[in-house]
Design an enzyme around this catalytic site. Structure first.
Site: not given
Lengths: 701, 701
Positions: A478-479, A503
């Site tokens: 993630h990211e 999210e």
């Protein structure tokens, strides 16, 4: 001495300097021309049939150290070759992939001293073109720094574009749909770093008024920064912009070296863009000696309950702690910590009961009290659980039920700290029977001044995938930088986030209903996304009325099911809480049934920003699954089942929006019906505003 | 929410705002005054007897995030305390150290909202002052960024200064001696990064016309960048300048936190500066549970032969290699590789024969073919030997002879690469019985944009010392930040380079003869240096006439012996080649005999830039050793032996310059004489130009 050698070794009187007649390569409808412009700079152009895709566009690399490849270059020679082969991915949307292309290698040289050499390698496929720069081994150039890349993608008209701002540190934006002339990031609130006004990210999806669908991205992003695109709103020209390092330069390289592939996928049919394997084909095959430890899977997790303010990642509400100096056993628990042993057991029970493979637990390890936004180096150590999280007990409990815990490593952007601790963290995972890790890079990067999408971080992500591979561990990042097909090389890299996930619906303006119809044409062109579908309790106020006032996911429940098919990933979360699913076990049956690895995929209908209908055949089975989604408009979709095996009967279970359903007014209204079908059947699906439908098709024995 | 809390918690109507009468603390001759200037900013001043040392000078910290401590500050209170204690270093120049000071803590607060609080803690010693900023735990300030520090050291007159340029990445300069008004780095060639014209490094040595010796430096440099000093040539003011991070800010901190101590050592006698323990006293005691594994030692090494172009670090002459892709066994050896098994055995034999503890081997591991200057991330892996270096065989060979190999980790500035591999590298060391490592940081730092002397690297050095300590390994750091007494905290950190070492004599204009008379007053104030003394073959042409034409060390042979006493270090190299020593075994006897750990130290005579005569008593023994050195001027030194135990007879062995010796014309001419002496004896030493003398004093049984 080395820097003077080339003066001696440069051959005198290059014979091929006059080779300025265009070089042309064509495969099916796709035609590539390479030439030089009036200034002597190399150019290329791409056509699809008679239609221009990319008009004459410059090629070039500006170097920080000495004469680069930004001025005139001689063409000293060229070669072509044809390749037609097939290969089988470890997991994927199809069982077998054809890699068919014509390759043109163009040799370039500076006409003046020092006469440095550069090759550009083009691969022309039936669905587009890939090309990259290659700096060959040569006496005059060993270590060099790319200051910027000068690749242009000049477009013939003012296309419609689906874009997000060129933030160096985040892809988590809703897409703007506009003409190229109207691209302007100014009014868009920055997620991490404000983009230049006309800078957008790739994959950039374009649609021309004359019916071409064009996708511009890159493949095999290795040892190089991500490419953004600067849009000229007057000329519709795009120019590459590489994410800078802390120093302002772009890439520190050593010859022989090559850039990633610049990719242009083109078709006159939108579904053809979605099934393109051009990007995957431009990546290297894996070198992993074995891959049988890599398992596509579904998982639940202690995660959404934090997003809906029912629990917290942090164990205590004390802030301003220091990792080294804190006695975590003496902190006062806040009573809301999600990752406690009892709660995790509840998720393990649920996963075991419903045949889901894994349970992700976020917030299990110390450091969450003030983890984000402080640009702090030592936030987490990745091996110390909170006092209420019993690793050994949970590992044994999960193992007894045939479930595995999924590790979570949030770095909070402090990557130097993570790299120092990675080996130890992975030993901890092996010791406690974890098979996969979800990593996170929230916030500003350390080394300070580096960006999520710069060369240093790109190398970190790839290094991490390789290191995990050596340990036979899987990863979901993630990211991290948006994917470029590297899951071919690192098949343990199951998915990335690198886009605006589900999210955002929990704590921001959310994702508009069209969002998931754009993602496959943009972000997913590079690889799978951990979007975290499957939210059943759409209105979030009931979880926490005070903090979630007015918040909801911009979806119907049936659309959440459809996403398991329309958004491809080998790792799919059932993101809602067990208690949400337990209220709708009939609908949850689809999540239990749907596959995460496939023999075949058919895009039955697709238009970016409007709708997608996808059918996929489960790997090694005769079951098919169909997902169909729409934007904010209700829509009827006609699904011809001609992909089914002729002569065979199937039971179709159709999970559809109920009459009167809509994402905003009545999102949880769904209906489930079963009917017998065969390859001659046609289904008509009524999709609500912001809705969708999911179908499972099982052969009748 | 957190950032608003302080608005509520700030006490109303601070009662102590009127406390502007100066606060004064005195110990012996040293007097400190703390006050506020007309602008309300805090100031301090230091006197030695009646003489001003530092005139009224500002204190302050500018923050990057919100109101800092650069404007007016109220004094809200203060406390004092007296401390007088003694402690015993693990190793050092003396057996017992007295720590006697008066402490003044001044509490400061912003008069306006947000009313952030800052403490300044002063310690007044008999030989100077230390002070640091402390940011206490407080609601309004948890994470913060120091943009710059505003500490001034205003000097009362145009002192003579011994300085090197404020290069963020190197201390390896010859010293310039000039008036403060003449400080100008412009004409000095940069070693790494050009300094601002009036920026100099610490320790800065000053001498006033009225006879004060003043040294300005810092103690306990932890989690903060090194301090440089900007000189105002008109006012003789100095102002702190912190080495910036890649971002341009200086330090990323979390309260409670404090800066290093700013130190001012002062005396009217030059030797008193050299024996000052102020800096050590301001460092924290070690937390190592045991220290018996820490061994002061002498060593030889495969090292100088590379500097004199007799051998090479690299195994092959192939350049432009990549660490990962190279088959080192297939490289063509250049036949000059120093770190080959046979040659290393020769050094082991020599060390064993002469009772030296260790053998350093540089160039043992793959990567030296193009290791420097390329700002390349993956240069070394620290565990792969060249094909001609047999780790296991050499380890066994050395162990059989009672010698240990000393590890070498050159990072070539690629610190992220080193940090990734540190744990594995230290496991390798333990596995192969290495007890100490010499580390190196040649070249530009990666993370790119960071500096050798910035906060990130400071943290790296300290992290490395701690990590090595956990593994019971010792370290000698080259190209690291200059020491600040941290060897009290990390007694395994035996030495650093961080100055212009003897090596410069091999391949540059070299070190002028005065160099070693300045080092103890500057660089060595912070801690031991691995200067690598002991060069016997002074004229270097004989090693390699073609490449060393005209090169020589700017010394006499006898002076090289004296350096083992005048330049304190617990780890001393006998830097020349065995064959050089074998030609002068009578002189080499001093290197064999001289201690590296001491019960007592007396500076018998010293003047920076001119001469130093030092006597030291070997730890736990009755032996004394004396070293005396001079600059380019011949000089007679009278040495009264009144430090010897009264009534006891000693045999003095005096290693002196021979008649007619001089560093430039006749450097290798020495004479050795023995005589009986006692505490009433006086020796007269004739030091040649650039010469010296060494004396061993052994009690007669």
């Amino acid at each position: 001495m080395r820097q003077y050698f080339w003066l001696l070794l440069l051959p005198a009187g290059p014979a091929a300097a006059q080779a300025t007649a265009p070089l042309t390569v064509q495969l099916d409808n796709v035609r590539l021309q390479v030439a030089r412009n009036a200034a002597g700079q190399p150019t290329y152009a791409v056509q699809f049939g008679a239609k221009p895709v990319v008009t004459t566009s410059r090629l070039g690399l500006a170097l920080a150290d000495g004469p680069g490849f930004d001025g005139p270059l001689e063409i000293t020679g060229s070669e072509t070759k044809d390749v037609d082969e097939t290969w089988n991915p470890v997991w994927g949307e199809v069982k077998t992939i054809r890699n068919h292309y014509r390759q043109l290698t163009v040799h370039l040289r500076q006409p003046q001293q020092p006469g440095r050499r550069l090759d550009v390698v083009f691969r022309v496929f039936a669905d587009g073109v890939g090309f990259r720069y290659e700096v060959p081994r040569q006496p005059g150039l060993s270590y060099f720094t790319v200051q910027q890349e000068l690749t242009e993608f000049n477009l013939p008209a003012n296309h419609k574009a689906f874009w997000i701002p060129g933030d160096y540190d985040s892809n988590e934006y809703a897409y703007t749909t506009s003409r190229l002339s109207e691209v302007d990031t100014t009014p868009i609130e920055a997620i991490q770093q404000k983009a230049a006004p006309h800078r957008v990210q790739t994959p950039l999806m374009l649609k021309s008024d004359d019916g071409l669908y064009v996708n511009i991205h890159e493949a095999a992003l290795v040892n190089y920064p991500a490419m953004m695109l600067d849009v000229d709103p007057a000329t519709y020209g795009l120019r590459s912009h590489l994410v800078p390092a802390a120093t302002g330069a772009a890439a520190y390289l050593q010859a022989p070296e090559h850039t990633p592939w610049r990719t242009i996928v083109v078709s006159d049919k939108a579904p053809e863009v979605l099934v393109s394997k051009l990007i995957l084909n431009l990546n290297e095959p894996t070198k992993f000696p074995t891959t049988d430890w890599i398992k596509p899977q579904k998982f639940v997790g202690v995660w959404w309950e934090m997003h809906v303010n029912k629990a917290s990642w942090n164990y205590a509400d004390t802030s301003n702690l220091k990792l080294a100096g804190t006695d975590w056993n003496r902190l006062k628990p806040n009573g809301r910590h999600g990752a406690n042993t009892t709660n995790v057991k509840r998720y393990i029970d649920f996963a075991a009961q419903h045949g889901l493979q894994s349970v992700l637990v976020e917030g299990w390890n110390v450091g969450w009290e003030d983890w984000a936004g402080n640009w702090k180096e030592e936030v987490f150590d990745f091996v110390t659980p909170y006092p209420d999280f019993n690793v050994t007990e949970l590992q044994q409990y999960a193992a007894a039920k045939g479930v595995q815990l999924m590790m979570h490593h949030e770095t909070s952007g402090s990557v130097t700290n993570y790299e120092r601790r990675q080996q130890e963290a992975y030993r901890f995972m092996k010791e406690h029977n974890y098979a996969a890790v979800k990593t996170g890079y929230v916030g500003r990067i350390i080394p300070r001044g580096e960006h999520h999408d710069g060369q240093w971080m790109v190398n970190h992500y790839n290094h991490t995938a390789a290191l995990l591979g050596q340990n036979e561990l899987m990863v979901d990042m993630h990211e991290a930088v948006r994917p470029t097909g590297l899951h071919r090389t690192y098949p343990n890299w199951l998915a990335s986030e690198a886009a605006r996930g589900n999210e955002f619906n929990a704590w921001s303006s959310g994702n508009p209903p069209e969002h998931e119809t754009i993602l496959p044409f943009t972000r997913l062109m590079g690889g799978p996304m951990d979007y975290t579908p499957g939210i059943f309790r759409i209105k979030l106020e009931s979880w926490n009325p005070a903090q979630n006032k007015g918040r909801q996911v911009h979806t119907t429940l049936a659309k959440q099911l459809a996403l398991y098919v329309t958004l491809y990933s080998p790792v799919q979360m059932a993101a809602d809480l067990p208690e949400a699913y337990e209220q709708h076990l009939d609908a949850f049956q689809f999540i239990k049934d749907v596959a995460v690895d496939w023999d075949d995929t058919r895009i039955l209908a697709a238009e970016p920003g409007e709708y997608i209908t996808t059918a996929r055949k489960a790997k090694g089975r005769e079951d098919w699954f169909v997902g169909s989604i729409t934007d904010e408009n209700p829509r009827q979709q006609t699904v011809k089942l001609d992909f089914l095996t002729p002569g065979r009967q199937y039971e179709a279970t159709i999970y559809a929006d109920a009459k009167g359903a809509s994402w905003d007014k009545n999102p949880e209204a769904y209906q489930i019906r079963k009917q017998k079908v065969n390859s001659k059947s046609t289904l008509r699906l009524q999709l609500a505003a912001g809705g969708g439908a999911a179908i499972s098709l099982r052969p009748i024995q």
